[in-house]
Design an enzyme around this catalytic site. Structure first.
Site, PDB file in Angstrom:
ATOM      1  N   HIS A 146       0.141  -1.232   0.053  1.00  0.00           N
ATOM      2  CA  HIS A 146      -0.068  -0.464   0.171  1.00  0.00           C
ATOM      3  C   HIS A 146       0.433   0.845   0.301  1.00  0.00           C
ATOM      4  O   HIS A 146       0.263   2.287  -0.191  1.00  0.00           O
ATOM      5  CB  HIS A 146      -1.151   0.297   0.783  1.00  0.00           C
ATOM      6  CG  HIS A 146      -2.146  -1.086   1.141  1.00  0.00           C
ATOM      7  ND1 HIS A 146      -2.626  -1.178   0.274  1.00  0.00           N
ATOM      8  CD2 HIS A 146      -2.523  -2.215   2.286  1.00  0.00           C
ATOM      9  CE1 HIS A 146      -3.644  -1.938   0.243  1.00  0.00           C
ATOM     10  NE2 HIS A 146      -3.383  -2.801   1.802  1.00  0.00           N
ATOM     11  N   ASP A 183      -2.417 -11.119  -1.153  1.00  0.00           N
ATOM     12  CA  ASP A 183      -3.200 -10.536  -0.537  1.00  0.00           C
ATOM     13  C   ASP A 183      -4.038 -10.189  -0.707  1.00  0.00           C
ATOM     14  O   ASP A 183      -4.600  -9.563  -2.068  1.00  0.00           O
ATOM     15  CB  ASP A 183      -2.596  -9.296   0.074  1.00  0.00           C
ATOM     16  CG  ASP A 183      -2.863  -8.668   1.000  1.00  0.00           C
ATOM     17  OD1 ASP A 183      -1.764  -9.010   2.614  1.00  0.00           O
ATOM     18  OD2 ASP A 183      -3.553  -8.066   1.673  1.00  0.00           O
ATOM     19  N   HIS A 185      -6.443  -7.168  -0.208  1.00  0.00           N
ATOM     20  CA  HIS A 185      -5.948  -6.212  -0.362  1.00  0.00           C
ATOM     21  C   HIS A 185      -5.602  -5.651  -1.604  1.00  0.00           C
ATOM     22  O   HIS A 185      -4.499  -6.182  -1.626  1.00  0.00           O
ATOM     23  CB  HIS A 185      -5.459  -5.509   0.534  1.00  0.00           C
ATOM     24  CG  HIS A 185      -6.645  -5.733   2.387  1.00  0.00           C
ATOM     25  ND1 HIS A 185      -5.713  -6.079   2.833  1.00  0.00           N
ATOM     26  CD2 HIS A 185      -7.881  -5.679   2.349  1.00  0.00           C
ATOM     27  CE1 HIS A 185      -6.793  -6.037   3.664  1.00  0.00           C
ATOM     28  NE2 HIS A 185      -8.169  -5.849   3.874  1.00  0.00           N
ATOM     29  N   ASP A 260      -4.372 -13.296   4.417  1.00  0.00           N
ATOM     30  CA  ASP A 260      -5.816 -12.562   4.835  1.00  0.00           C
ATOM     31  C   ASP A 260      -6.830 -13.222   4.529  1.00  0.00           C
ATOM     32  O   ASP A 260      -8.198 -12.695   4.379  1.00  0.00           O
ATOM     33  CB  ASP A 260      -5.469 -10.619   5.077  1.00  0.00           C
ATOM     34  CG  ASP A 260      -4.961 -10.499   3.926  1.00  0.00           C
ATOM     35  OD1 ASP A 260      -4.593 -11.373   3.020  1.00  0.00           O
ATOM     36  OD2 ASP A 260      -4.933  -9.238   4.189  1.00  0.00           O
TER      37      ASP A 260
END
Length: 330
Positions: A146, A183, A185, A260
């Site tokens: 990110h 991931d 996200h 995740d």
């Protein structure tokens, strides 16, 4: 006429250039780079599971044979500047990030935060170098996808995958890199940094309605609905990998093996089982092995309601990576 990748760059017929028909030697051990002893101090009750990294290393030492552990090296400002603006690097290093910048990152500034962030990037760099030489290697942290060129966010200070990819190119170890981000996200920072770079292919398989709520554009984005389980996920991954390898020919893969997507993750919103995540890891590593492409594995995110669930997913990933490093698929 040569095929093009998603950014319009021509792909050469030989996908490995100087690597040629290199067959990676069967290894006795997987090189794993750790930074858990560089602890980022967090306030009591902070939701980031900092302790998971030490639990991962302890678990690997106890349960996964044939691991060669190495401390993560330091990352210099020059290395960081391959993906980040000098002003941002200086602000992190000197503690002059604004309150809003720290809030966006999700961590309070401290010297130990800076050291930890540099070491986590260094572990991915070291894993890439080791993988290029030996086929497979791992960072027992990393996956800070990110972080953008000029700011951090979502518990990510510096973008380890983008930095490592560009450094491997600068060192003339490889020309083309694929970042396979699994991931839950989207890797928005990675996509943003590398948006105009034809030599790095970014693939993100993520939850459609999950953070970040403003997505960037990867070379290939696959958005999955809330509640997607093993079958939906693995079919989507199979198709995504087929697309990647049809239009791009990487010489190195940086694999973000997030924990995740697991059904027990409090931030994930997907429903993958532990066995489904094992199938995910094997699919990526097997596709790479068939093409003789080295793989550097990073851990990325994991926020299990029970932290041991997250640790178990990461341990499973390292065990599978170790089996591929040894030339088996156990």
């Amino acid at each position: 006429m040569l095929p093009c990748n998603g950014k319009g760059a021509k792909i050469q017929n030989n996908p490995h250039d100087k690597l040629g028909s290199l067959l990676f030697p069967f290894l006795i051990s997987l090189k794993a780079f750790y930074s858990d002893h560089f602890v980022l101090p967090l306030p009591l009750g902070h939701r980031f599971p900092m302790q998971k990294y030490r639990l991962i290393r302890d678990g690997v030492q106890a349960a996964v044979p044939g691991i060669e552990f190495h401390e993560a090296p330091f990352t210099t400002d020059g290395m960081l500047a391959l993906a980040h603006h000098p002003r941002y690097i200086e602000s992190v290093a000197t503690g002059t990030l604004s309150s809003l910048e720290q809030q966006t990152i999700g961590f309070p500034w401290s010297l130990r935060m800076v050291e930890r962030s540099r070491r986590s990037v260094g572990a991915t760099i070291a894993a890439c170098r080791a993988a290029i030489g030996q086929g497979t290697a791992a960072n027992l942290a990393g996956g800070t996808h990110h972080a953008h060129a000029g700011h951090g966010e979502g518990f990510c200070v510096f973008n380890d995958a983008a930095i490592a990819a560009r450094l491997m190119q600068a060192e003339r170890r490889v020309k083309r890199v694929a970042i396979i981000d699994l991931d839950v996200h989207q890797g928005n920072g990675t996509a943003s940094i590398l948006a105009n770079d034809d030599s790095v292919f970014t693939l993100s398989l993520h939850g459609e309605h999950n953070y970040p709520f403003k997505k960037e554009t990867s070379d290939l984005d696959v958005a999955l609905p809330d509640g997607a389980g093993d079958d939906i996920y693995l079919a989507a991954l199979r198709n995504a990998l087929a697309t990647l390898f049809r239009i791009f020919a990487p010489q190195l893969i940086i694999y973000l093996a997030g924990a995740d997507p697991h059904e027990g993750d409090r931030l994930g919103r997907l429903k993958l089982t532990l066995s489904g995540l094992a199938a995910r890891d094997r699919m990526v590593l097997e596709q790479a092995r068939q093409r003789e492409i080295p793989v550097a594995v990073t851990m990325a995110g994991g926020y299990g309601r029970n932290i041991q669930d997250t640790v178990d997913v990461h341990l499973q990933t390292i065990a599978i990576a170790a089996s591929y490093a040894r030339g088996s698929t156990a």
